[in-house]
Write a protein that holds these residues in place. Sequence first.
Motif, short mmCIF file in Angstrom:
data_model
loop_
_atom_site.label_atom_id
_atom_site.label_comp_id
_atom_site.label_asym_id
_atom_site.label_seq_id
_atom_site.Cartn_x
_atom_site.Cartn_y
_atom_site.Cartn_z
N HIS A 4 -13.86 -2.91 -0.08
CA HIS A 4 -13.05 -2.83 -1.30
C HIS A 4 -12.00 -3.93 -1.24
O HIS A 4 -11.77 -4.54 -0.19
N ASP A 5 -11.35 -4.20 -2.35
CA ASP A 5 -10.25 -5.16 -2.39
C ASP A 5 -9.00 -4.52 -1.79
O ASP A 5 -8.76 -3.33 -1.97
N VAL A 6 -8.22 -5.35 -1.10
CA VAL A 6 -6.95 -4.87 -0.57
C VAL A 6 -5.99 -6.05 -0.40
O VAL A 6 -6.41 -7.15 -0.02
N LEU A 7 -4.73 -5.82 -0.71
CA LEU A 7 -3.67 -6.80 -0.46
C LEU A 7 -2.89 -6.28 0.75
O LEU A 7 -2.44 -5.13 0.76
N ILE A 8 -2.75 -7.11 1.76
CA ILE A 8 -2.03 -6.73 2.98
C ILE A 8 -0.79 -7.60 3.09
O ILE A 8 -0.86 -8.82 2.92
N GLU A 9 0.34 -6.97 3.39
CA GLU A 9 1.60 -7.69 3.59
C GLU A 9 2.11 -7.40 4.98
O GLU A 9 2.29 -6.25 5.36
N THR A 10 2.33 -8.46 5.75
CA THR A 10 2.91 -8.31 7.09
C THR A 10 4.38 -8.68 7.03
O THR A 10 4.79 -9.54 6.24
N THR A 11 5.16 -8.05 7.87
CA THR A 11 6.62 -8.18 7.78
C THR A 11 7.23 -9.11 8.82
O THR A 11 8.41 -9.40 8.77
N THR A 28 7.46 -8.18 11.87
CA THR A 28 7.92 -7.28 12.93
C THR A 28 6.76 -6.49 13.54
O THR A 28 6.96 -5.62 14.37
N GLY A 29 5.53 -6.80 13.10
CA GLY A 29 4.37 -6.05 13.56
C GLY A 29 3.97 -4.94 12.62
O GLY A 29 2.92 -4.34 12.78
N ASP A 30 4.81 -4.65 11.62
CA ASP A 30 4.47 -3.65 10.63
C ASP A 30 3.72 -4.30 9.47
O ASP A 30 3.78 -5.51 9.29
N PHE A 31 3.06 -3.48 8.68
CA PHE A 31 2.36 -4.00 7.52
C PHE A 31 2.29 -2.93 6.44
O PHE A 31 2.46 -1.74 6.69
N LYS A 32 2.03 -3.39 5.22
CA LYS A 32 1.80 -2.51 4.08
C LYS A 32 0.50 -2.97 3.44
O LYS A 32 0.16 -4.16 3.51
N TRP A 33 -0.20 -2.05 2.82
CA TRP A 33 -1.39 -2.45 2.08
C TRP A 33 -1.38 -1.81 0.70
O TRP A 33 -0.82 -0.75 0.49
N THR A 34 -2.01 -2.52 -0.24
CA THR A 34 -2.09 -2.07 -1.61
C THR A 34 -3.54 -2.23 -2.07
O THR A 34 -4.15 -3.27 -1.85
N ILE A 35 -4.05 -1.18 -2.72
CA ILE A 35 -5.41 -1.23 -3.25
C ILE A 35 -5.34 -1.15 -4.77
O ILE A 35 -4.36 -0.66 -5.33
N PRO A 36 -6.38 -1.64 -5.46
CA PRO A 36 -6.31 -1.69 -6.92
C PRO A 36 -6.39 -0.34 -7.61
O PRO A 36 -5.97 -0.21 -8.75
N THR A 37 -6.93 0.68 -6.94
CA THR A 37 -7.04 1.99 -7.56
C THR A 37 -7.01 3.09 -6.49
O THR A 37 -7.54 2.90 -5.40
N SER A 38 -6.42 4.20 -6.84
CA SER A 38 -6.36 5.32 -5.89
C SER A 38 -7.72 5.98 -5.70
O SER A 38 -7.90 6.80 -4.80
N ASP A 39 -8.70 5.63 -6.52
CA ASP A 39 -10.05 6.17 -6.37
C ASP A 39 -10.62 5.84 -4.99
O ASP A 39 -11.41 6.59 -4.43
N ILE A 40 -10.21 4.71 -4.43
CA ILE A 40 -10.68 4.30 -3.10
C ILE A 40 -10.23 5.31 -2.05
O ILE A 40 -10.97 5.64 -1.13
N ILE A 41 -9.02 5.83 -2.20
CA ILE A 41 -8.52 6.85 -1.28
C ILE A 41 -9.39 8.10 -1.37
O ILE A 41 -9.76 8.69 -0.36
N ASP A 42 -9.74 8.48 -2.58
CA ASP A 42 -10.61 9.65 -2.76
C ASP A 42 -11.97 9.43 -2.09
O ASP A 42 -12.53 10.34 -1.48
N LEU A 43 -12.50 8.23 -2.19
CA LEU A 43 -13.80 7.92 -1.60
C LEU A 43 -13.77 7.89 -0.07
O LEU A 43 -14.79 8.06 0.58
N SER A 44 -12.59 7.68 0.51
CA SER A 44 -12.48 7.55 1.97
C SER A 44 -12.50 8.89 2.69
O SER A 44 -12.39 8.94 3.92
N GLU A 45 -12.62 9.97 1.96
CA GLU A 45 -12.79 11.32 2.52
C GLU A 45 -11.69 11.70 3.52
O GLU A 45 -11.96 12.20 4.60
N GLY A 46 -10.45 11.42 3.16
CA GLY A 46 -9.33 11.84 3.98
C GLY A 46 -8.95 10.90 5.11
O GLY A 46 -7.96 11.11 5.79
N LYS A 47 -9.73 9.85 5.36
CA LYS A 47 -9.39 8.88 6.40
C LYS A 47 -8.40 7.86 5.86
O LYS A 47 -8.43 7.54 4.67
N ASP A 48 -7.57 7.34 6.74
CA ASP A 48 -6.74 6.21 6.35
C ASP A 48 -7.67 5.04 6.04
O ASP A 48 -8.64 4.80 6.76
#
Length: 195
Positions: free
Chosen positions: A64-71, A73-93
């Motif tokens: 799937h598409d994803v935008l990843i932002e690193t800080t 400091t070793g931390d990161f954030k990610w953004t996906i185009p739709t929350s439907d991808i979270i539903d499809l991942s069956e509870g996994k990060d």
Amino acid sequence: STIDGLAETVPIVPAKDFRPNWMNRARDDYKRKISSADGKLDHIYQCPGIFDLAKIGYIIPMWHDVLIETTGTGDFKWTIPTSDIIDLSEGKDIISRQVTGVETLMPVRPWTSGALLKINTPWHIVAPRGVKFLMIPIAYPDSFEIESSSGLLDPGVSSEINIQAYCNIPQGKFYLKAGQPLAQLGDRISPSLKR
């Protein structure tokens, strides 16, 4: 795939069917030069160590598409185009930080940003008992935002195909598109490659 239609939309492909853009440019350059060469031509396109490796196993793409932002400091954030991808991942990060001691106990490249990213995929592998697969980074990719770590995938232990990846952008944003190659999963050397 545990997601209907994904195998057709963003398929895992045989490595022999995948070519980074630079390989096509190398082939075209070789064809141009060989026609005017007198005698033997030494060219990168003739290198079996690179081009035979590129024929072994399968290419695991981003699903799937994803935008990843690193800080930085070793931390990161990610953004996906739709929350439907979270539903499809069956509870996994979808993407998580690998925190099993990799960043403190194993050597990592000096340019790696923090811990490894764990990219969970919906793919599973079925293989005969005892068959293991070698997971390696794409050897000569067109881009270097992330790089898969190396390891063995033993379907007898876990059938999940997940990518443990070094992040090579210490601070900033980068975009991974659906279909972008993440890793190469080698099965065995094809008889046609044996010399």
